[in-house]
Design an enzyme around this catalytic site. Sequence first.
Site, PDB file in Angstrom:
ATOM      1  N   LYS A   1      -6.198 -25.892  34.901  1.00 22.95           N
ATOM      2  CA  LYS A   1      -6.814 -25.490  33.624  1.00 22.95           C
ATOM      3  C   LYS A   1      -7.452 -24.103  33.756  1.00 22.95           C
ATOM      4  CE  LYS A   1     -10.977 -26.667  32.742  1.00 22.95           C
ATOM      5  NZ  LYS A   1     -12.286 -27.239  32.443  1.00 22.95           N
TER       6      LYS A   1
ATOM      7  N   LYS B   1     -17.160 -17.425  35.320  1.00 24.20           N
ATOM      8  CA  LYS B   1     -16.607 -18.635  35.947  1.00 24.20           C
ATOM      9  C   LYS B   1     -15.091 -18.526  36.113  1.00 24.20           C
ATOM     10  CE  LYS B   1     -16.216 -22.848  37.373  1.00 24.20           C
ATOM     11  NZ  LYS B   1     -16.624 -23.217  38.720  1.00 24.20           N
TER      12      LYS B   1
ATOM     13  N   THR C   1     -16.481 -25.933  32.123  1.00 24.10           N
ATOM     14  CA  THR C   1     -15.693 -24.708  32.254  1.00 24.10           C
ATOM     15  C   THR C   1     -14.670 -24.695  31.129  1.00 24.10           C
ATOM     16  OG1 THR C   1     -15.895 -24.795  34.654  1.00 24.10           O
ATOM     17  CG2 THR C   1     -14.175 -23.370  33.763  1.00 24.10           C
TER      18      THR C   1
END
Length: 306
Positions: A243, A168, A93
């Site tokens: 993140k 995502k 990701t």
Amino acid sequence: MARVGFIGLGNMGGPMAANLRAAGHEVTAYDVLPQARDAARVQGHAIAFDPPAAVKGAEIVITMLPAGADVLAVYAQALGVARPGTLWIDCSTIDVASARAAHEAAHAAGMESLDAPVSGGVAGAAAATLTFMAGGGEGEFARARPVLAAMGNRIIHCGGPGSGQAAKICNNLILGISMIAVSEAFVLAERLGLAPQPLFDVVSSSSGQCWSLANCCPVPGLVAASPASHGFKPGFAARLMLKDLRLAAAAETGEAPGLAASAAALYDRFVASGHGDEDFSAIIKLIRAAAAGTPIRPAEISCNDP
Ligand code: NAD
């Protein structure tokens, strides 16, 4: 069956590589950590000692790394060594700009390229039930599909380069905010004298029902398989959720700030207080402490835990 170079053998990459091998693919594996390479050797993979050795002779290269800088560094090291036409699939990701830069570098080196981040967590990685969200050309997607099918059961083509990462980041924005909402609801219930079990029973069959409650409930003992019921061992580490929320916050524009920035700020405080390696559902500790006006208790899992 394909010859696959697999780079990044952590909580996700380790079981994903194992499933590739179980499906009959030939895996050459590399991780920067010696203990991850040792575990891969036990699983029966050929071991490489740097990224170029992992990609040499491969038909397909898969990366499963923490962040965009890691992916771009590995691509810079190893693209020049791979055979032209090799398909590079990045399952990490990462931010959309880095994903597009990785596509450009791969195409400039004569490679095919797909971004294909995943959803489903370590349980999905182990059970080969991940959802892949892919960005890239139709031909690249078609070529990747049989290999991805060895690691997951939902494979969705989202659009051109970077589209998988966009999907995502949007998904994890919902996940992070919903976990904060579920945690806040349980803490509010405690304040109102409502026990966790009846709240869980009501919301599970009401309009507040969501993945964060059903699969990853932050109150221990309500969902047997949830990280909360296992000392908040990840699962999906809080530092990784931070993140992803930062990626979402950075991508949002306009004058009215969305919830991404607020959610990221909450996870930032949580990770800064030493809880980054706990599952992201442990955010309930920060919310409970804030509601009580007390400092958050130390982490149950430290960076040094295996
Ligand atoms: P992790 O930290 O467990 O694993 C990452 C691995 O990459 C580590 O073993 C590390 O040593 C290795 N690594 C780092 N830099 C490297 C380099 N330059 N060369 C080779 N190896 C390198 O992380 P994870 O939980 O496996 O997550 C990997 C990616 O998948 C992340 O981008 C994460 O956001 C994403 N993701 C994780 C989950 C989850 O539930 N854990 C779910 C979906 C997506």
